[in-house]
Design a protein around this motif. Sequence first.
Motif, PDB file in Angstrom:
ATOM      1  N   SER A 281       0.835  -1.199   0.000  1.00 19.50           N
ATOM      2  CA  SER A 281       0.000   0.000   0.000  1.00 19.50           C
ATOM      3  C   SER A 281       0.876   1.258   0.000  1.00 19.50           C
ATOM      4  CB  SER A 281      -0.910  -0.043   1.233  1.00 19.50           C
ATOM      5  OG  SER A 281      -1.612   1.139   1.401  1.00 19.50           O
ATOM      6  N   GLN A 282       1.890   1.279   0.858  1.00 15.78           N
ATOM      7  CA  GLN A 282       2.775   2.448   0.952  1.00 15.78           C
ATOM      8  C   GLN A 282       3.515   2.693  -0.363  1.00 15.78           C
ATOM      9  OE1 GLN A 282       2.622  -0.013   3.226  1.00 15.78           O
ATOM     10  NE2 GLN A 282       2.429   0.893   5.258  1.00 15.78           N
ATOM     11  N   GLN A 283       4.026   1.628  -0.971  1.00 13.86           N
ATOM     12  CA  GLN A 283       4.746   1.779  -2.242  1.00 13.86           C
ATOM     13  C   GLN A 283       3.818   2.323  -3.324  1.00 13.86           C
ATOM     14  OE1 GLN A 283       6.039  -2.305  -2.481  1.00 13.86           O
ATOM     15  NE2 GLN A 283       8.143  -1.788  -1.866  1.00 13.86           N
ATOM     16  N   GLY A 284       2.587   1.825  -3.368  1.00 16.37           N
ATOM     17  CA  GLY A 284       1.627   2.323  -4.347  1.00 16.37           C
ATOM     18  C   GLY A 284       1.319   3.791  -4.128  1.00 16.37           C
TER      19      GLY A 284
ATOM     20  N   GLU B 210       4.181  10.399  -6.961  1.00 18.18           N
ATOM     21  CA  GLU B 210       5.267  10.776  -7.873  1.00 18.18           C
ATOM     22  C   GLU B 210       4.744  10.879  -9.309  1.00 18.18           C
ATOM     23  OE1 GLU B 210       8.999  11.908  -9.059  1.00 18.18           O
ATOM     24  OE2 GLU B 210       8.625  11.321  -6.983  1.00 18.18           O
ATOM     25  N   GLU B 211       3.957   9.907  -9.752  1.00 21.36           N
ATOM     26  CA  GLU B 211       3.439   9.912 -11.122  1.00 21.36           C
ATOM     27  C   GLU B 211       2.497  11.086 -11.376  1.00 21.36           C
ATOM     28  OE1 GLU B 211       3.288   5.057 -11.900  1.00 21.36           O
ATOM     29  OE2 GLU B 211       1.432   6.216 -11.935  1.00 21.36           O
ATOM     30  N   GLU B 212       1.594  11.343 -10.432  1.00 17.90           N
ATOM     31  CA  GLU B 212       0.554  12.338 -10.674  1.00 17.90           C
ATOM     32  C   GLU B 212       0.994  13.762 -10.372  1.00 17.90           C
ATOM     33  OE1 GLU B 212      -3.026  11.095  -8.696  1.00 17.90           O
ATOM     34  OE2 GLU B 212      -3.154   9.263  -9.910  1.00 17.90           O
TER      35      GLU B 212
ATOM     36  N   LEU C  85       5.879  14.612  -7.056  1.00 19.48           N
ATOM     37  CA  LEU C  85       6.241  14.914  -5.675  1.00 19.48           C
ATOM     38  C   LEU C  85       6.676  13.624  -4.983  1.00 19.48           C
ATOM     39  CD1 LEU C  85       6.234  17.276  -3.620  1.00 19.48           C
ATOM     40  CD2 LEU C  85       3.915  16.585  -3.014  1.00 19.48           C
ATOM     41  N   SER C  86       7.867  13.658  -4.405  1.00 17.80           N
ATOM     42  CA  SER C  86       8.393  12.502  -3.695  1.00 17.80           C
ATOM     43  C   SER C  86       7.999  12.588  -2.222  1.00 17.80           C
ATOM     44  CB  SER C  86       9.922  12.475  -3.839  1.00 17.80           C
ATOM     45  OG  SER C  86      10.458  11.392  -3.128  1.00 17.80           O
ATOM     46  N   ILE C  87       7.361  11.520  -1.727  1.00 17.24           N
ATOM     47  CA  ILE C  87       7.008  11.437  -0.307  1.00 17.24           C
ATOM     48  C   ILE C  87       7.517  10.111   0.234  1.00 17.24           C
ATOM     49  CG2 ILE C  87       4.978  12.943  -0.462  1.00 17.24           C
ATOM     50  CD1 ILE C  87       3.237  10.397  -0.472  1.00 17.24           C
ATOM     51  N   ASP C  88       7.775  10.034   1.532  1.00 17.29           N
ATOM     52  CA  ASP C  88       8.247   8.805   2.158  1.00 17.29           C
ATOM     53  C   ASP C  88       7.188   8.286   3.117  1.00 17.29           C
ATOM     54  OD1 ASP C  88       9.572   6.687   3.307  1.00 17.29           O
ATOM     55  OD2 ASP C  88      11.161   7.887   4.206  1.00 17.29           O
ATOM     56  N   LEU C  89       6.580   7.165   2.758  1.00 19.73           N
ATOM     57  CA  LEU C  89       5.552   6.552   3.598  1.00 19.73           C
ATOM     58  C   LEU C  89       5.982   5.182   4.117  1.00 19.73           C
ATOM     59  CD1 LEU C  89       2.410   7.360   1.396  1.00 19.73           C
ATOM     60  CD2 LEU C  89       3.200   8.577   3.427  1.00 19.73           C
ATOM     61  N   HIS C  90       7.277   4.855   3.988  1.00 22.19           N
ATOM     62  CA  HIS C  90       7.745   3.523   4.379  1.00 22.19           C
ATOM     63  C   HIS C  90       7.355   3.151   5.809  1.00 22.19           C
ATOM     64  CE1 HIS C  90      10.420   3.927   0.826  1.00 22.19           C
ATOM     65  NE2 HIS C  90      10.144   2.639   0.746  1.00 22.19           N
ATOM     66  N   ASN C  91       7.371   4.097   6.720  1.00 14.12           N
ATOM     67  CA  ASN C  91       7.075   3.819   8.124  1.00 14.12           C
ATOM     68  C   ASN C  91       5.725   4.378   8.556  1.00 14.12           C
ATOM     69  OD1 ASN C  91       9.560   2.470   8.654  1.00 14.12           O
ATOM     70  ND2 ASN C  91      10.554   4.470   8.597  1.00 14.12           N
TER      71      ASN C  91
ATOM     72  N   ALA D 198       5.026  18.503 -11.248  1.00 12.83           N
ATOM     73  CA  ALA D 198       5.110  18.034 -12.641  1.00 12.83           C
ATOM     74  C   ALA D 198       3.710  17.952 -13.260  1.00 12.83           C
ATOM     75  CB  ALA D 198       5.801  16.688 -12.686  1.00 12.83           C
ATOM     76  N   VAL D 199       3.046  19.087 -13.289  1.00 11.36           N
ATOM     77  CA  VAL D 199       1.669  19.181 -13.782  1.00 11.36           C
ATOM     78  C   VAL D 199       1.618  20.318 -14.785  1.00 11.36           C
ATOM     79  CG1 VAL D 199      -0.711  19.668 -13.097  1.00 11.36           C
ATOM     80  CG2 VAL D 199       0.749  18.298 -11.606  1.00 11.36           C
ATOM     81  N   PRO D 200       0.981  20.177 -15.923  1.00  8.33           N
ATOM     82  CA  PRO D 200       0.158  19.052 -16.340  1.00  8.33           C
ATOM     83  C   PRO D 200       0.995  17.858 -16.789  1.00  8.33           C
ATOM     84  CG  PRO D 200       0.165  20.723 -18.048  1.00  8.33           C
ATOM     85  CD  PRO D 200       0.961  21.263 -16.898  1.00  8.33           C
ATOM     86  N   ASN D 201       0.350  16.690 -16.778  1.00  3.86           N
ATOM     87  CA  ASN D 201       0.940  15.454 -17.276  1.00  3.86           C
ATOM     88  C   ASN D 201      -0.194  14.600 -17.849  1.00  3.86           C
ATOM     89  OD1 ASN D 201      -0.195  13.798 -15.054  1.00  3.86           O
ATOM     90  ND2 ASN D 201       1.303  14.871 -13.767  1.00  3.86           N
ATOM     91  N   GLU D 202       0.066  13.348 -18.169  1.00  2.00           N
ATOM     92  CA  GLU D 202      -0.977  12.551 -18.844  1.00  2.00           C
ATOM     93  C   GLU D 202      -2.161  12.205 -17.951  1.00  2.00           C
ATOM     94  OE1 GLU D 202       0.225   7.898 -18.797  1.00  2.00           O
ATOM     95  OE2 GLU D 202       1.325   9.138 -20.221  1.00  2.00           O
ATOM     96  N   GLU D 203      -2.015  12.351 -16.621  1.00  2.99           N
ATOM     97  CA  GLU D 203      -3.125  12.033 -15.713  1.00  2.99           C
ATOM     98  C   GLU D 203      -3.775  13.255 -15.089  1.00  2.99           C
ATOM     99  OE1 GLU D 203      -2.891   8.619 -13.127  1.00  2.99           O
ATOM    100  OE2 GLU D 203      -0.884   8.189 -13.896  1.00  2.99           O
ATOM    101  N   VAL D 204      -2.996  14.308 -14.881  1.00 11.22           N
ATOM    102  CA  VAL D 204      -3.462  15.482 -14.127  1.00 11.22           C
ATOM    103  C   VAL D 204      -3.286  16.736 -14.985  1.00 11.22           C
ATOM    104  CG1 VAL D 204      -3.071  16.860 -12.039  1.00 11.22           C
ATOM    105  CG2 VAL D 204      -2.826  14.372 -11.944  1.00 11.22           C
ATOM    106  N   SER D 205      -4.358  17.548 -15.068  1.00 13.48           N
ATOM    107  CA  SER D 205      -4.268  18.762 -15.882  1.00 13.48           C
ATOM    108  C   SER D 205      -3.967  20.014 -15.056  1.00 13.48           C
ATOM    109  CB  SER D 205      -5.555  18.980 -16.676  1.00 13.48           C
ATOM    110  OG  SER D 205      -6.654  19.206 -15.812  1.00 13.48           O
TER     111      SER D 205
END
Length: 173
Positions: free
Chosen positions: A74-77, A83-85, A88-94, A123-130
Amino acid sequence: MELWDLYDKHRKLTNQTMTRGDAMLKDTYHLVIHVVIFNSKNQMLIQKRQGNKIGAPNMWDISAGGSVTAGETSQQGAMRETEEELGLSIDLHNQLPHLSITFERGYDDIYIVNREADLRTLAVPNEEVSDVKWASIDEIYQMIDDKTFISYRKSLIQLLFDMRYQYGAVKRD
């Protein structure tokens, strides 16, 4: 082609996968994540979905979300989707999800992140987010009423704002 792990009604992996878009097997479920990002002004980062998205095109939505792919936690997803949308890099490992909600065909894990983000660096806009913007709870409620925001229950939006600094159903001082 996107593969999803399948779970049983007890949220245990079944060792089966499915391809996104195929019919779900009977008594199987998949995992979806949502990431809700708040800034110090008590605003939620919201995104506008691209017009070519199959579900809810051109609608405003919470910060990031999507299905967890096969082999991911779940955290990796949640980290990948953010990051894709948004770029933005976030750390949810813990970090555990703040909420897990069951829906007809799966499980929604919702993560709450408190951090600043300069909209100009995303990184907006991109293929998922306008588009993206910061919005207050009242602005989101108005967008729900105007049918320009995905029709989440307003009580869920309120709960997300209420839970932004703590876990659990009991209010702690």
